[in-house]
Design an enzyme around this catalytic site. Structure first.
Site, PDB file in Angstrom:
ATOM      1  N   ASP A 257      10.423 -26.190  43.546  1.00  0.00           N
ATOM      2  CA  ASP A 257       9.386 -26.734  44.429  1.00  0.00           C
ATOM      3  C   ASP A 257       8.057 -26.785  43.697  1.00  0.00           C
ATOM      4  O   ASP A 257       7.594 -25.775  43.157  1.00  0.00           O
ATOM      5  CB  ASP A 257       9.277 -25.833  45.662  1.00  0.00           C
ATOM      6  CG  ASP A 257       8.347 -26.365  46.735  1.00  0.00           C
ATOM      7  OD1 ASP A 257       7.865 -27.501  46.596  1.00  0.00           O
ATOM      8  OD2 ASP A 257       8.111 -25.627  47.714  1.00  0.00           O
TER       9      ASP A 257
ATOM     10  N   HIS B 143      11.722 -28.047  47.775  1.00  0.00           N
ATOM     11  CA  HIS B 143      10.948 -27.542  48.912  1.00  0.00           C
ATOM     12  C   HIS B 143      11.807 -27.319  50.147  1.00  0.00           C
ATOM     13  O   HIS B 143      11.662 -26.312  50.844  1.00  0.00           O
ATOM     14  CB  HIS B 143       9.831 -28.541  49.218  1.00  0.00           C
ATOM     15  CG  HIS B 143       8.928 -28.135  50.329  1.00  0.00           C
ATOM     16  ND1 HIS B 143       8.050 -27.083  50.220  1.00  0.00           N
ATOM     17  CD2 HIS B 143       8.768 -28.638  51.580  1.00  0.00           C
ATOM     18  CE1 HIS B 143       7.378 -26.953  51.360  1.00  0.00           C
ATOM     19  NE2 HIS B 143       7.798 -27.892  52.197  1.00  0.00           N
TER      20      HIS B 143
ATOM     21  N   ASP C 244       7.699 -23.735  55.134  1.00  0.00           N
ATOM     22  CA  ASP C 244       6.669 -24.739  55.308  1.00  0.00           C
ATOM     23  C   ASP C 244       5.737 -24.299  56.446  1.00  0.00           C
ATOM     24  O   ASP C 244       5.336 -23.142  56.498  1.00  0.00           O
ATOM     25  CB  ASP C 244       7.324 -26.110  55.558  1.00  0.00           C
ATOM     26  CG  ASP C 244       6.365 -27.280  55.380  1.00  0.00           C
ATOM     27  OD1 ASP C 244       6.186 -27.731  54.239  1.00  0.00           O
ATOM     28  OD2 ASP C 244       5.797 -27.726  56.391  1.00  0.00           O
TER      29      ASP C 244
END
Length: 322
Positions: A273, A299, A119
């Site tokens: 994801d 994710h 991320d």
């Protein structure tokens, strides 16, 4: 003086599977928290979180890496976890997060580093490898990106960004971040979580769902709405929305430089994801001549498949050293 909020230590008491002693790095007049466990003279695993998480995300990864002989360092970005939380939303930029992480790496004089990033930990962490390549031995890249003109933002990213703007689902006082992590873990249905997000009243949770809720809610428990501003700023800094706040030009440079990375690089990807898709991960890995490990996860693969992530990382390292 920077105005900030500091989460009381008691908010973190009793978290399941995460009892590491807190350590702190001073940056300007603020305090950044980081986990530091394992032998001091061992090679380093630098574990970086993104939005809306903190070092707790790596609770199932750290023990396995330490058992394999690594020193694990997992910092909380300013505004997250045990780190101080400046109240001015305009204080937060990706360039500033990059600068703070650089200062931590230099202060601890980290060497022989394996970067593990996911991320927003990707743009913030990969910048370090570009700027200080001699400190890094390899890259482990998980469900992230670096902005560049050719990058196509998914509908899921655009929806995530939109929902933090005025009128969006998450644009509300003291958003219940822990509930988002329970939802992403598949431990409660959307029809249970979304009404709770809107009302601000968590539903009854038990077992693992309750543990995850407690862990990711802890940094903000009982704090005023201003404490959430660092968290809000991450989705609002995606370069499709705010090129400047997102350090878009630097991200593009880092992406171009890393296409020529000559040290080991491995991708460990949650392939369910819809934010950073399997096709994007495979494409990026191919451009870097890197290995690609597919995991049937979403994710936040560290949150749901932490042990498997650790094993895949260790296996890849073993294979590269044969």
């Amino acid at each position: 003086m920077t105005q900030f909020i500091r989460t009381p230590d008691e908010s973190f008491a009793g978290l399941k599977d995460f009892d590491h002693p807190p350590r702190y790095h001073g940056w300007q007049d603020l305090r950044q928290h980081y986990v530091d466990v394992g032998p001091r003279d061992a090679p380093v695993m630098l574990l970086l979180h993104g939005m809306p998480t903190w070092a707790y995300l790596y609770r199932d990864v750290i023990p396995r890496l330490v058992a394999a002989g690594y020193r694990c360092i997992a910092p909380d970005h300013l505004g997250f976890g045990r780190s101080d939380k400046p109240v001015d939303i305009h204080w937060y930029t990706i360039a500033r997060h990059v600068e703070i992480l650089t200062s931590l790496i230099v202060a601890l004089d980290l060497q022989r580093v394996t970067l593990v990033c996911q991320d927003w930990g990707g743009p913030i962490g990969l910048a370090q490898a570009v700027m200080m390549p001699d400190r890094f031995e390899r890259l482990i890249i998980m469900n992230t990106w670096l902005h560049h003109p050719e990058y196509e933002y998914t509908a899921a990213i655009r929806s995530w960004n939109r929902n933090w703007h005025e009128g969006g689902l998450f644009c509300r006082p003291c958003p219940e971040i822990g509930l988002l992590m329970v939802l992403s873990s598949g431990l409660a249905a959307r029809e249970v979580i979304v009404p709770a997000l809107v009302s601000g009243k968590p539903p009854h949770l038990a077992g693992r769902a309750a543990d995850i809720y407690d862990g990711f809610s802890a940094p903000f428990r009982g704090l005023s709405d201003e404490a959430y501003n660092g968290l809000r700023r991450f989705p609002l800094s995606i370069p499709l929305d705010s090129y400047d706040n997102g350090n878009g030009a630097a991200q593009t440079l880092h992406y171009r430089v890393l296409l020529g990375w000559t040290k080991p690089a491995h991708f460990v990807w949650g392939c369910a994801d819809d934010v950073f898709t399997e096709s994007w991960g495979r494409s990026w890995a191919g451009r870097m001549n890197a290995g690609f490990d597919a995991i049937d996860a979403g994710h936040f693969l560290q949150n749901t498949h932490g042990s498997e992530v650790a094993e895949r990382v260790l296996r890849r390292i073993t294979e590269e050293t044969r």
